[in-house]
Motif scaffolding. Sequence first.
Motif, PDB file in Angstrom:
ATOM      1  N   MET A   1      36.329  40.940  44.959  1.00 16.59           N
ATOM      2  CA  MET A   1      37.449  40.046  45.364  1.00 16.59           C
ATOM      3  C   MET A   1      37.139  38.508  45.344  1.00 16.59           C
ATOM      4  SD  MET A   1      39.300  40.343  49.029  1.00 16.59           S
ATOM      5  CE  MET A   1      37.973  40.094  49.874  1.00 16.59           C
ATOM      6  N   SER A   2      37.784  37.937  44.952  1.00 14.24           N
ATOM      7  CA  SER A   2      37.318  36.320  45.143  1.00 14.24           C
ATOM      8  C   SER A   2      37.414  36.095  46.479  1.00 14.24           C
ATOM      9  CB  SER A   2      38.272  35.511  44.259  1.00 14.24           C
ATOM     10  OG  SER A   2      38.157  35.845  43.028  1.00 14.24           O
ATOM     11  N   SER A   3      36.541  34.946  46.981  1.00 16.86           N
ATOM     12  CA  SER A   3      36.498  34.764  48.560  1.00 16.86           C
ATOM     13  C   SER A   3      37.569  33.370  48.915  1.00 16.86           C
ATOM     14  CB  SER A   3      35.374  34.210  48.834  1.00 16.86           C
ATOM     15  OG  SER A   3      34.850  33.238  48.153  1.00 16.86           O
ATOM     16  N   ASP A   4      37.710  32.645  47.793  1.00 15.71           N
ATOM     17  CA  ASP A   4      38.813  31.642  48.250  1.00 15.71           C
ATOM     18  C   ASP A   4      39.827  31.712  47.525  1.00 15.71           C
ATOM     19  OD1 ASP A   4      39.031  29.420  45.638  1.00 15.71           O
ATOM     20  OD2 ASP A   4      37.163  30.637  45.590  1.00 15.71           O
ATOM     21  N   LEU A   5      40.875  31.474  48.305  1.00  8.85           N
ATOM     22  CA  LEU A   5      42.091  31.629  47.888  1.00  8.85           C
ATOM     23  C   LEU A   5      42.770  31.104  46.668  1.00  8.85           C
ATOM     24  CD1 LEU A   5      45.100  32.791  48.375  1.00  8.85           C
ATOM     25  CD2 LEU A   5      45.673  30.706  49.950  1.00  8.85           C
ATOM     26  N   TRP A   6      42.307  29.997  45.900  1.00 11.89           N
ATOM     27  CA  TRP A   6      42.256  29.505  44.778  1.00 11.89           C
ATOM     28  C   TRP A   6      41.945  30.342  43.546  1.00 11.89           C
ATOM     29  CZ3 TRP A   6      45.831  26.854  41.970  1.00 11.89           C
ATOM     30  CH2 TRP A   6      45.374  26.404  40.856  1.00 11.89           C
ATOM     31  N   SER A   7      40.698  30.737  43.745  1.00  9.37           N
ATOM     32  CA  SER A   7      40.114  31.751  42.765  1.00  9.37           C
ATOM     33  C   SER A   7      40.668  32.998  42.627  1.00  9.37           C
ATOM     34  CB  SER A   7      38.484  31.845  43.010  1.00  9.37           C
ATOM     35  OG  SER A   7      37.866  30.687  42.864  1.00  9.37           O
ATOM     36  N   PHE A   8      41.172  33.556  43.996  1.00  6.74           N
ATOM     37  CA  PHE A   8      41.794  34.667  44.058  1.00  6.74           C
ATOM     38  C   PHE A   8      43.104  34.728  43.261  1.00  6.74           C
ATOM     39  CE2 PHE A   8      45.044  37.439  46.122  1.00  6.74           C
ATOM     40  CZ  PHE A   8      44.386  38.744  46.238  1.00  6.74           C
ATOM     41  N   SER A   9      43.888  33.731  43.633  1.00  2.12           N
ATOM     42  CA  SER A   9      45.379  33.311  43.058  1.00  2.12           C
ATOM     43  C   SER A   9      45.199  33.259  41.583  1.00  2.12           C
ATOM     44  CB  SER A   9      45.685  32.212  43.631  1.00  2.12           C
ATOM     45  OG  SER A   9      46.101  32.401  44.874  1.00  2.12           O
ATOM     46  N   LEU A  10      44.295  32.661  40.969  1.00  6.70           N
ATOM     47  CA  LEU A  10      43.859  32.503  39.301  1.00  6.70           C
ATOM     48  C   LEU A  10      43.571  34.132  38.976  1.00  6.70           C
ATOM     49  CD1 LEU A  10      42.001  29.352  38.928  1.00  6.70           C
ATOM     50  CD2 LEU A  10      44.410  29.699  38.407  1.00  6.70           C
ATOM     51  N   ALA A  11      42.678  34.776  39.444  1.00  4.72           N
ATOM     52  CA  ALA A  11      42.443  35.909  38.988  1.00  4.72           C
ATOM     53  C   ALA A  11      43.455  36.983  39.189  1.00  4.72           C
ATOM     54  CB  ALA A  11      41.187  36.439  39.888  1.00  4.72           C
ATOM     55  N   THR A  12      44.175  36.844  40.162  1.00  2.82           N
ATOM     56  CA  THR A  12      45.309  37.823  40.316  1.00  2.82           C
ATOM     57  C   THR A  12      46.619  37.426  39.198  1.00  2.82           C
ATOM     58  OG1 THR A  12      44.945  38.236  42.719  1.00  2.82           O
ATOM     59  CG2 THR A  12      47.236  38.777  41.926  1.00  2.82           C
ATOM     60  N   TYR A  13      46.914  36.197  39.085  1.00  2.00           N
ATOM     61  CA  TYR A  13      47.893  36.097  38.450  1.00  2.00           C
ATOM     62  C   TYR A  13      47.673  36.065  36.831  1.00  2.00           C
ATOM     63  CZ  TYR A  13      52.122  33.034  37.338  1.00  2.00           C
ATOM     64  OH  TYR A  13      53.448  32.739  36.975  1.00  2.00           O
ATOM     65  N   ALA A  14      46.514  36.207  36.399  1.00  2.00           N
ATOM     66  CA  ALA A  14      45.798  36.543  35.186  1.00  2.00           C
ATOM     67  C   ALA A  14      45.966  37.939  34.668  1.00  2.00           C
ATOM     68  CB  ALA A  14      44.589  36.127  34.837  1.00  2.00           C
ATOM     69  N   ARG A  15      46.240  38.871  35.763  1.00  2.00           N
ATOM     70  CA  ARG A  15      46.310  40.090  35.398  1.00  2.00           C
ATOM     71  C   ARG A  15      47.732  40.645  34.951  1.00  2.00           C
ATOM     72  NH1 ARG A  15      42.062  42.789  37.242  1.00  2.00           N
ATOM     73  NH2 ARG A  15      43.295  44.940  37.214  1.00  2.00           N
ATOM     74  N   PRO A  16      47.807  41.768  34.177  1.00  2.00           N
ATOM     75  CA  PRO A  16      49.057  42.165  33.391  1.00  2.00           C
ATOM     76  C   PRO A  16      50.310  42.364  34.479  1.00  2.00           C
ATOM     77  CG  PRO A  16      47.406  43.485  32.697  1.00  2.00           C
ATOM     78  CD  PRO A  16      46.661  42.535  33.853  1.00  2.00           C
ATOM     79  N   GLY A  17      51.558  41.706  34.106  1.00  2.00           N
ATOM     80  CA  GLY A  17      52.434  42.120  34.988  1.00  2.00           C
ATOM     81  C   GLY A  17      52.909  40.886  35.977  1.00  2.00           C
ATOM     82  N   VAL A  18      51.706  40.425  36.371  1.00  2.00           N
ATOM     83  CA  VAL A  18      51.818  39.451  37.542  1.00  2.00           C
ATOM     84  C   VAL A  18      52.680  38.248  37.491  1.00  2.00           C
ATOM     85  CG1 VAL A  18      50.562  38.166  39.176  1.00  2.00           C
ATOM     86  CG2 VAL A  18      49.706  40.503  38.797  1.00  2.00           C
ATOM     87  N   GLU A  19      52.514  37.556  36.155  1.00  2.00           N
ATOM     88  CA  GLU A  19      53.196  36.543  35.997  1.00  2.00           C
ATOM     89  C   GLU A  19      54.988  36.823  36.004  1.00  2.00           C
ATOM     90  OE1 GLU A  19      54.057  32.722  32.750  1.00  2.00           O
ATOM     91  OE2 GLU A  19      52.541  34.224  32.341  1.00  2.00           O
TER      92      GLU A  19
END
Length: 153
Positions: A1-19
């Motif tokens: 899990m990314s510790s900062d919100l920006w990194s977490f957001s980028l990683a999550t948004y890049a996952r299939p179906g999230v966009e």
Amino acid sequence: MSSDLWSFSLATYARPGVEDACLQLQTAGANVCLLLCALWLEQRGVMCDERRARQLQTLTEPWDIEVVQPLRTLRMQWKARALDDAVLKGMREQIKSLELEAERALLSRLEGVAQAWPRNAAGSTTWLEGLAGSAASPNRDALQVLRVAATGT
């Protein structure tokens, strides 16, 4: 899990179906930055309460209305014309970059408020439905896509 919100957001948004899930929820009235913050808080095990949720919403609403939405509206207005106009296409890309930077600034502000909240607190850690607001009920599948994607970041 990314510790900062920006990194977490980028990683999550890049996952299939999230966009697609985020756009569906955004169309229904949810704020994507709040949704990503909700997932981040859930992953951190931060207790959800009405006061904290309201604090995040109060921080988000004016920035979204006054900064992010006008940029998004302008970018979308130029979409069709930019297909045939290289100059406008370049300007549209600049607007898109500004919109992304505005969202990054909002995520930074949300993190600044929430990072001091204790992790793994007793109580409810279900932030997503609360911060999705009225978009939650008709879009349960989209919320589930986000929740599953976040567990993989």
